[in-house]
Scaffold this active site. Structure first.
Site, mmCIF file in Angstrom:
data_model
loop_
_atom_site.group_PDB
_atom_site.id
_atom_site.type_symbol
_atom_site.label_atom_id
_atom_site.label_comp_id
_atom_site.label_asym_id
_atom_site.label_seq_id
_atom_site.Cartn_x
_atom_site.Cartn_y
_atom_site.Cartn_z
ATOM 1 N N ARG A 184 -3.111 -28.091 41.798
ATOM 2 C CA ARG A 184 -3.506 -27.705 40.295
ATOM 3 C C ARG A 184 -2.625 -28.321 39.269
ATOM 4 O O ARG A 184 -3.194 -28.425 38.274
ATOM 5 C CB ARG A 184 -3.250 -26.205 40.134
ATOM 6 C CG ARG A 184 -4.362 -25.637 40.740
ATOM 7 C CD ARG A 184 -5.721 -25.652 39.662
ATOM 8 N NE ARG A 184 -5.627 -24.817 38.531
ATOM 9 C CZ ARG A 184 -5.822 -24.845 37.426
ATOM 10 N NH1 ARG A 184 -5.963 -26.290 37.171
ATOM 11 N NH2 ARG A 184 -5.641 -24.199 36.344
ATOM 12 N N LYS A 185 -1.537 -29.033 39.545
ATOM 13 C CA LYS A 185 -0.727 -29.807 38.615
ATOM 14 C C LYS A 185 -1.117 -31.222 38.559
ATOM 15 O O LYS A 185 -2.071 -31.656 39.229
ATOM 16 C CB LYS A 185 0.564 -29.808 38.972
ATOM 17 C CG LYS A 185 1.216 -28.268 39.387
ATOM 18 C CD LYS A 185 0.848 -27.413 38.122
ATOM 19 C CE LYS A 185 1.365 -25.878 38.400
ATOM 20 N NZ LYS A 185 0.838 -25.106 39.332
#
Length: 384
Positions: A184-185
């Site tokens: 998700r980064k």
């Protein structure tokens, strides 16, 4: 379906993993060491230590900063639960203070009032990629003799204006910064974490504790010409990054400038696309910060029901996420004393949603996101 995000990976990452797999050395070793050097150079940090994920990075950061049983750490509830959990792993208590209404970051004006004789550290979060007000937090921490730990899970590639110069988050400006490499980064290895610090002795402690406090690293023992018997002088942890992950991470670092540039361009397009949605509050950068737009967070009009908006957008083929969670609302934190009110944190969780933003997103996809949000805001009603 337009996802909330999508990691940018390809043949270079696949080839890097293949190369390490075929080398015969897959655990923590030369690739991890090379990644650490490259990451430190990227952010301008004296030291960088790779670990298994950002939660383990936060745990080590707090432990080495001296946080222990019965201590307090001032932080925010408005963050992924790993922030608060890392405090509790140390046997300490997270003392939650509220956030600023527009940045969704810790409000420095509330920190000093929360300091008690039991306070051992301040843990700030660069939420969704936007830097905290470090110019206020750093001198405050110094004045009270407290370590400042930066939860920079979302903030790789973000910058802050520091003494007239733009500097990367992770330099670090506090005592230690902790990064995530989760999918998700902004960049990812599948999972992973990094600690950057200005303190050489802290860096050595991270390296010892991440490998069960083994007195001789495995890379040294396996390469030695003589037999070496290692010792374990204290209880450590298995918080290592593998060489497979590190090889992928090295390729991701090469992509980082382009990824951040593209994310910033996408972030710059949203205001015009969303301008006609009455009552919608958009994110903004203060003059002293540059976000990597890890997430694009909007606050819904007062009449809109958050779940209904998200469901209607999902039905239209657009993925979203709710506003950043508040740890104090979770069952794991039920009954914990909360001496400071958190109205802005709770409002951000209840009123905000995160919109899709990722490298490779097309103008058509952004237009579809804006159209779906406009339609949902026009047809959902929290007061129905």
């Amino acid at each position: 379906m337009i996802p909330i995000t999508r990691p940018l990976m390809g043949e270079p990452e696949a080839e890097a993993a293949r190369r390490v797999i075929l080398s015969g050395w897959t655990t923590q070793g030369p690739e991890v060491a090379a990644f650490e050097n490259e990451f430190a150079n990227l952010v301008g940090a004296p030291h960088a230590c790779a670990v298994s994920n950002c939660t383990t990075a936060l745990h080590l950061a707090l432990l080495v900063a001296g946080v222990g049983l019965g201590d307090e750490v001032i932080t925010v509830s408005h963050s992924y639960i790993a922030t608060a959990n890392s405090v509790r792993y140390c046997g300490a208590t997270p003392v939650f203070v509220d956030i600023e209404p527009h940045s969704y970051n810790i409000d420095p004006r509330l920190v000093e009032a929360a300091i008690t004789p039991r306070t051992r550290a301040i843990l700030c979060v660069h939420q969704i990629g936007l830097p905290c007000d470090l110019a206020a937090l750093v001198p405050l921490a110094r004045a009270h003799g407290l370590p400042l730990v930066e939860d920079a899970a979302c903030a790789v590639g973000s910058e802050v204006l520091w003494n007239g110069q733009w500097e990367p988050i992770g330099r670090p400006h506090g005592d230690v910064a902790c990064f995530s490499l989760h999918p998700r980064k902004v960049i990812s290895t599948g999972d992973g974490g990094v600690l950057t610090t200005r303190h050489a002795d802290w860096d050595q402690r991270y390296r010892l504790l991440r490998q069960h406090a083994m007195s001789v690293p495995a890379s040294v023992r396996h390469g030695a010409a003589q037999v070496i018997f290692e010792q374990y002088p204290e209880v450590g942890f298995n918080y290592r990054m593998t060489d497979i992950q590190a090889a992928v991470a090295r390729e991701q670092l090469k992509r980082l400038p382009g990824i951040v540039s593209e994310r910033r361009a996408l972030g710059a397009q949203y205001p015009a696309l969303l301008a006609d949605i009455r009552g919608l509050s958009l994110p903004s950068e203060p003059a002293w910060a540059r976000t990597n737009w890890q997430s694009y967070c909007v606050q819904l009009p007062a009449h809109c029901d958050q779940r209904q908006v998200m469901q209607q957008m999902l039905d239209a083929g657009v993925g979203t996420r709710r506003g950043i969670m508040c740890s104090h609302r979770e069952p794991a934190y039920a009954g914990m004393t909360r001496p400071h009110p958190l109205p802005r944190s709770e409002a951000a969780q209840d009123r905000c949603i995160l919109l899709p933003l990722f490298p490779g997103m097309t103008p058509q996809q952004q237009g579809q996101v804006a159209e779906a949000l406009a339609q949902a805001c026009a047809t959902t009603n929290a007061f129905a």
